[in-house]
Design a protein around this motif. Structure first.
Motif, PDB file in Angstrom:
ATOM      1  N   THR A  51      59.525  37.664  -7.812  1.00  0.00           N
ATOM      2  CA  THR A  51      59.488  39.090  -7.494  1.00  0.00           C
ATOM      3  C   THR A  51      60.442  39.343  -6.338  1.00  0.00           C
ATOM      4  OG1 THR A  51      57.181  39.249  -8.174  1.00  0.00           O
ATOM      5  CG2 THR A  51      58.041  41.023  -6.784  1.00  0.00           C
ATOM      6  N   PRO A  52      61.507  40.110  -6.561  1.00  0.00           N
ATOM      7  CA  PRO A  52      62.479  40.338  -5.482  1.00  0.00           C
ATOM      8  C   PRO A  52      61.834  41.044  -4.292  1.00  0.00           C
ATOM      9  CG  PRO A  52      63.336  41.054  -7.619  1.00  0.00           C
ATOM     10  CD  PRO A  52      61.889  40.771  -7.810  1.00  0.00           C
ATOM     11  N   MET A  53      62.347  40.772  -3.115  1.00  0.00           N
ATOM     12  CA  MET A  53      61.870  41.412  -1.902  1.00  0.00           C
ATOM     13  C   MET A  53      62.157  42.918  -1.949  1.00  0.00           C
ATOM     14  SD  MET A  53      60.440  41.397   1.045  1.00  0.00           S
ATOM     15  CE  MET A  53      60.219  39.632   1.343  1.00  0.00           C
ATOM     16  N   THR A  54      61.182  43.718  -1.551  1.00  0.00           N
ATOM     17  CA  THR A  54      61.388  45.149  -1.452  1.00  0.00           C
ATOM     18  C   THR A  54      61.592  45.540   0.013  1.00  0.00           C
ATOM     19  OG1 THR A  54      59.047  45.712  -1.161  1.00  0.00           O
ATOM     20  CG2 THR A  54      59.866  45.509  -3.431  1.00  0.00           C
ATOM     21  N   TYR A  55      62.235  46.647   0.218  1.00  0.00           N
ATOM     22  CA  TYR A  55      62.486  47.128   1.576  1.00  0.00           C
ATOM     23  C   TYR A  55      61.167  47.395   2.296  1.00  0.00           C
ATOM     24  CZ  TYR A  55      64.269  49.998   5.410  1.00  0.00           C
ATOM     25  OH  TYR A  55      64.560  50.502   6.646  1.00  0.00           O
ATOM     26  N   GLN A  56      60.206  47.977   1.582  1.00  0.00           N
ATOM     27  CA  GLN A  56      58.929  48.322   2.198  1.00  0.00           C
ATOM     28  C   GLN A  56      58.180  47.082   2.662  1.00  0.00           C
ATOM     29  OE1 GLN A  56      60.116  49.457  -0.714  1.00  0.00           O
ATOM     30  NE2 GLN A  56      60.502  51.623  -0.239  1.00  0.00           N
ATOM     31  N   THR A  57      58.197  46.030   1.846  1.00  0.00           N
ATOM     32  CA  THR A  57      57.514  44.794   2.224  1.00  0.00           C
ATOM     33  C   THR A  57      58.237  44.114   3.377  1.00  0.00           C
ATOM     34  OG1 THR A  57      56.707  44.483  -0.034  1.00  0.00           O
ATOM     35  CG2 THR A  57      56.718  42.550   1.391  1.00  0.00           C
ATOM     36  N   PHE A  58      59.554  44.081   3.321  1.00  0.00           N
ATOM     37  CA  PHE A  58      60.344  43.422   4.368  1.00  0.00           C
ATOM     38  C   PHE A  58      60.086  44.055   5.730  1.00  0.00           C
ATOM     39  CE2 PHE A  58      64.128  42.790   6.966  1.00  0.00           C
ATOM     40  CZ  PHE A  58      64.393  41.441   6.789  1.00  0.00           C
ATOM     41  N   THR A  59      60.092  45.377   5.778  1.00  0.00           N
ATOM     42  CA  THR A  59      59.948  46.066   7.069  1.00  0.00           C
ATOM     43  C   THR A  59      58.495  46.165   7.519  1.00  0.00           C
ATOM     44  OG1 THR A  59      59.919  48.220   5.930  1.00  0.00           O
ATOM     45  CG2 THR A  59      62.046  47.423   6.764  1.00  0.00           C
ATOM     46  N   GLY A  60      57.543  46.100   6.574  1.00  0.00           N
ATOM     47  CA  GLY A  60      56.157  46.349   6.939  1.00  0.00           C
ATOM     48  C   GLY A  60      55.262  45.135   7.051  1.00  0.00           C
ATOM     49  N   ASP A  61      55.736  43.967   6.615  1.00  0.00           N
ATOM     50  CA  ASP A  61      54.883  42.777   6.586  1.00  0.00           C
ATOM     51  C   ASP A  61      55.598  41.619   7.289  1.00  0.00           C
ATOM     52  OD1 ASP A  61      53.388  40.528   5.994  1.00  0.00           O
ATOM     53  OD2 ASP A  61      53.068  41.056   3.899  1.00  0.00           O
ATOM     54  N   PRO A  62      55.220  41.298   8.534  1.00  0.00           N
ATOM     55  CA  PRO A  62      55.888  40.223   9.282  1.00  0.00           C
ATOM     56  C   PRO A  62      55.821  38.869   8.585  1.00  0.00           C
ATOM     57  CG  PRO A  62      54.519  41.559  10.744  1.00  0.00           C
ATOM     58  CD  PRO A  62      54.198  41.980   9.345  1.00  0.00           C
ATOM     59  N   VAL A  63      54.715  38.587   7.913  1.00  0.00           N
ATOM     60  CA  VAL A  63      54.583  37.304   7.208  1.00  0.00           C
ATOM     61  C   VAL A  63      55.566  37.235   6.050  1.00  0.00           C
ATOM     62  CG1 VAL A  63      53.036  35.831   5.877  1.00  0.00           C
ATOM     63  CG2 VAL A  63      52.177  37.044   7.898  1.00  0.00           C
ATOM     64  N   ALA A  64      55.657  38.329   5.287  1.00  0.00           N
ATOM     65  CA  ALA A  64      56.592  38.370   4.160  1.00  0.00           C
ATOM     66  C   ALA A  64      58.029  38.290   4.659  1.00  0.00           C
ATOM     67  CB  ALA A  64      56.392  39.650   3.361  1.00  0.00           C
ATOM     68  N   ARG A  65      58.304  38.905   5.811  1.00  0.00           N
ATOM     69  CA  ARG A  65      59.654  38.869   6.381  1.00  0.00           C
ATOM     70  C   ARG A  65      60.020  37.441   6.797  1.00  0.00           C
ATOM     71  NH1 ARG A  65      59.003  42.973   9.201  1.00  0.00           N
ATOM     72  NH2 ARG A  65      58.517  42.094  11.249  1.00  0.00           N
ATOM     73  N   ARG A  66      59.063  36.742   7.410  1.00  0.00           N
ATOM     74  CA  ARG A  66      59.312  35.346   7.785  1.00  0.00           C
ATOM     75  C   ARG A  66      59.539  34.489   6.536  1.00  0.00           C
ATOM     76  NH1 ARG A  66      55.770  30.987   8.766  1.00  0.00           N
ATOM     77  NH2 ARG A  66      53.971  32.350   8.575  1.00  0.00           N
ATOM     78  N   ARG A  67      58.749  34.754   5.503  1.00  0.00           N
ATOM     79  CA  ARG A  67      58.910  34.009   4.246  1.00  0.00           C
ATOM     80  C   ARG A  67      60.302  34.263   3.664  1.00  0.00           C
ATOM     81  NH1 ARG A  67      55.115  36.353   1.476  1.00  0.00           N
ATOM     82  NH2 ARG A  67      53.470  34.953   2.220  1.00  0.00           N
ATOM     83  N   TYR A  68      60.724  35.525   3.707  1.00  0.00           N
ATOM     84  CA  TYR A  68      62.045  35.852   3.172  1.00  0.00           C
ATOM     85  C   TYR A  68      63.141  35.113   3.927  1.00  0.00           C
ATOM     86  CZ  TYR A  68      66.415  38.137   2.183  1.00  0.00           C
ATOM     87  OH  TYR A  68      67.729  38.346   1.826  1.00  0.00           O
ATOM     88  N   TRP A  69      63.098  35.150   5.267  1.00  0.00           N
ATOM     89  CA  TRP A  69      64.175  34.537   6.041  1.00  0.00           C
ATOM     90  C   TRP A  69      64.194  33.022   5.881  1.00  0.00           C
ATOM     91  CZ3 TRP A  69      68.390  36.620   6.934  1.00  0.00           C
ATOM     92  CH2 TRP A  69      68.514  37.946   7.364  1.00  0.00           C
ATOM     93  N   ALA A  70      63.027  32.404   5.739  1.00  0.00           N
ATOM     94  CA  ALA A  70      62.993  30.956   5.502  1.00  0.00           C
ATOM     95  C   ALA A  70      63.675  30.610   4.181  1.00  0.00           C
ATOM     96  CB  ALA A  70      61.555  30.452   5.514  1.00  0.00           C
ATOM     97  N   ARG A  71      63.362  31.371   3.152  1.00  0.00           N
ATOM     98  CA  ARG A  71      63.949  31.119   1.836  1.00  0.00           C
ATOM     99  C   ARG A  71      65.430  31.498   1.810  1.00  0.00           C
ATOM    100  NH1 ARG A  71      59.316  33.586  -2.133  1.00  0.00           N
ATOM    101  NH2 ARG A  71      60.546  35.450  -1.658  1.00  0.00           N
ATOM    102  N   SER A  72      65.761  32.611   2.493  1.00  0.00           N
ATOM    103  CA  SER A  72      67.151  33.052   2.521  1.00  0.00           C
ATOM    104  C   SER A  72      68.026  32.113   3.357  1.00  0.00           C
ATOM    105  CB  SER A  72      67.227  34.475   3.077  1.00  0.00           C
ATOM    106  OG  SER A  72      68.535  34.979   3.022  1.00  0.00           O
ATOM    107  N   TYR A  73      67.416  31.501   4.368  1.00  0.00           N
ATOM    108  CA  TYR A  73      68.138  30.521   5.197  1.00  0.00           C
ATOM    109  C   TYR A  73      68.656  29.381   4.323  1.00  0.00           C
ATOM    110  CZ  TYR A  73      68.652  26.708   8.614  1.00  0.00           C
ATOM    111  OH  TYR A  73      69.104  25.651   9.362  1.00  0.00           O
ATOM    112  N   LEU A  74      67.822  28.931   3.388  1.00  0.00           N
ATOM    113  CA  LEU A  74      68.241  27.870   2.477  1.00  0.00           C
ATOM    114  C   LEU A  74      69.161  28.414   1.385  1.00  0.00           C
ATOM    115  CD1 LEU A  74      64.808  26.045   2.096  1.00  0.00           C
ATOM    116  CD2 LEU A  74      66.752  25.332   3.492  1.00  0.00           C
ATOM    117  N   GLY A  75      68.848  29.622   0.910  1.00  0.00           N
ATOM    118  CA  GLY A  75      69.655  30.218  -0.149  1.00  0.00           C
ATOM    119  C   GLY A  75      71.075  30.510   0.280  1.00  0.00           C
TER     120      GLY A  75
END
Length: 294
Positions: A51-75
Motif C-alpha cells: 500500500t503506497p504511502m499517503t500524504y495524510q498518513t505521512f504527515t499525521g502518523d509519526p510511526v508510519a513516517r519513521r517506517r517510511y524513512w527506514a524503508r526509503s533509506y534502503l530503497g
C-alpha cells in the motif's frame, strides 16, 4: 475506437504516425520495469502486496513516517543503482530526431534524463530532492542519506523488494530503533521527499504546463501507464476532447484504450527501439526520391 494490432503491425503503424513530429510523450512506471523498478498495476505490479504511502498518513502518523524513512533509506540505494533501459534511450533518440516535442513522466526515478532525454516534466516530482514541510527548504537526497547513515550506524536491514515510490518491503521488526532526522534549515522541520504522494495534489502550475503541451501536440503517445489514476488520464481525456490523436504502448489494457487511435501491447524495452529503427526507415524512404540509389 482505435486499432489494436499485433506488436509488429502496431509498431509499424505507430512509426508512420511519429514521422510527422509534434509528439508529446506521457510515460508511466511501465517504462522503468526493465530497469528493475516494478510498476503498481502491470504484470508483477506491487499493489497486491504494497500500500503506497499517503500524504495524510505521512504527515499525521509519526510511526508510519519513521517506517517510511527506514524503508526509503534502503530503497534510495536501489534507485541510485537503477540504470536507464532501452526504452528510455529510445525516447531520447526520438527527441534528438526532433519528433518528440515534450516528455511528461509520472515516474520519480529520473531515468528519462539519465537515458539522455532533456526538458522532462516530472509530474510527480523526483526522489533526488527533499523538501521541508515547515519552512519549504529544499535539499539534495544525498545530503539526507548521509545524515540518516550517521543517525543509524547499526541499521543493517536487508530489503526484500523495491517499490515504484522508492521504498522497499521490510518487516516491521527490522525498523525498530530507526532514527528520523529533521530539517537543518529550520532546526527540526518535517522532511519529505519532493514527490507527490497518494492523496496529494500535483502543483497547479505544473498541471497547466502539461495541459499546454497537450494542446500544442500533434500526437499524444502514452508509454507504460495503465492510466488508472486521473493524474495521468486527464491528459488523454484532454487530447481526445481536442481531437488530438492518442497512441498507447503498454503491457496490458489501460483506462485510456477507448480514446486511443492505436494501442500496442508489448514490453517497451523491445517495442521502442524497434520503433526508432522503423521511424528512421520511414524518414529515409520519404527523403530519398523514388528511383534514386539508396
Amino acid at each position: 475506437m482505435g486499432q489494436h494490432g499485433g506488436v509488429s503491425e502496431g509498431t509499424s503503424t505507430l512509426a508512420r504516425l511519429l514521422t510527422g513530429g509534434g509528439v508529446l510523450v506521457l510515460s508511466g512506471a511501465g517504462i522503468s520495469t526493465e530497469s528493475g523498478i516494478p510498476d503498481y498495476r502491470g504484470p508483477g505490479g506491487t499493489l497486491n502486496r504494497h500500500t503506497p504511502m499517503t500524504y495524510q498518513t505521512f504527515t499525521g502518523d509519526p510511526v508510519a513516517r519513521r517506517r517510511y524513512w527506514a524503508r526509503s533509506y534502503l530503497g534510495w540505494r536501489a534507485m541510485t543503482r537503477a540504470a536507464p533501459n532501452n526504452g528510455h534511450r529510445a525516447v531520447a533518440s526520438l527527441q534528438r530526431r526532433g519528433l518528440v516535442s515534450g516528455i511528461v513522466t509520472q515516474n520519480v526515478d529520473g531515468l528519462h534524463q539519465a537515458g539522455g532525454a532533456r526538458s522532462v516534466i516530472e509530474l510527480h516530482g523526483n526522489l533526488r530532492e527533499v523538501v521541508c514541510l515547515g519552512c519549504g527548504h529544499s535539499s539534495p537526497r544525498e545530503e539526507l542519506d548521509h545524515r540518516l547513515t550517521e543517525a543509524n550506524p547499526r541499521f543493517g536491514a536487508l530489503p526484500t523488494a523495491i517499490n515504484p515510490d522508492g521504498d522497499v518491503e521490510l518487516p516491521d521488526e527490522e525498523i525498530d530503533g530507526f532514527q528520523v532526522v529533521g530539517c537543518r534549515a529550520c532546526a527540526g522541520g518535517m522532511l519529505k521527499p519532493d514527490v507527490v504522494f497518494f492523496g496529494e495534489t500535483v502543483p497547479a502550475e505544473r498541471v497547466r504546463t502539461c495541459f499546454s503541451l497537450v494542446e500544442e501536440a500533434r500526437l499524444l503517445l502514452v508509454l507504460g501507464s495503465s492510466l488508472t489514476v486521473m493524474s495521468g488520464r486527464r491528459f488523454v481525456l484532454h487530447a481526445a476532447k481536442l481531437g488530438i490523436p492518442v497512441a498507447i504502448v503498454n503491457q496490458g489494457p489501460t483506462r485510456g484504450d477507448g480514446y486511443a487511435e492505436l494501442t500496442v501491447d508489448g514490453p517497451l524495452g523491445t517495442v521502442l527501439p524497434e520503433l526508432v529503427r522503423l521511424v528512421d526507415t520511414e524518414i529515409d524512404t520519404e527523403t530519398v526520391p523514388t528511383g534514386s540509389p539508396r
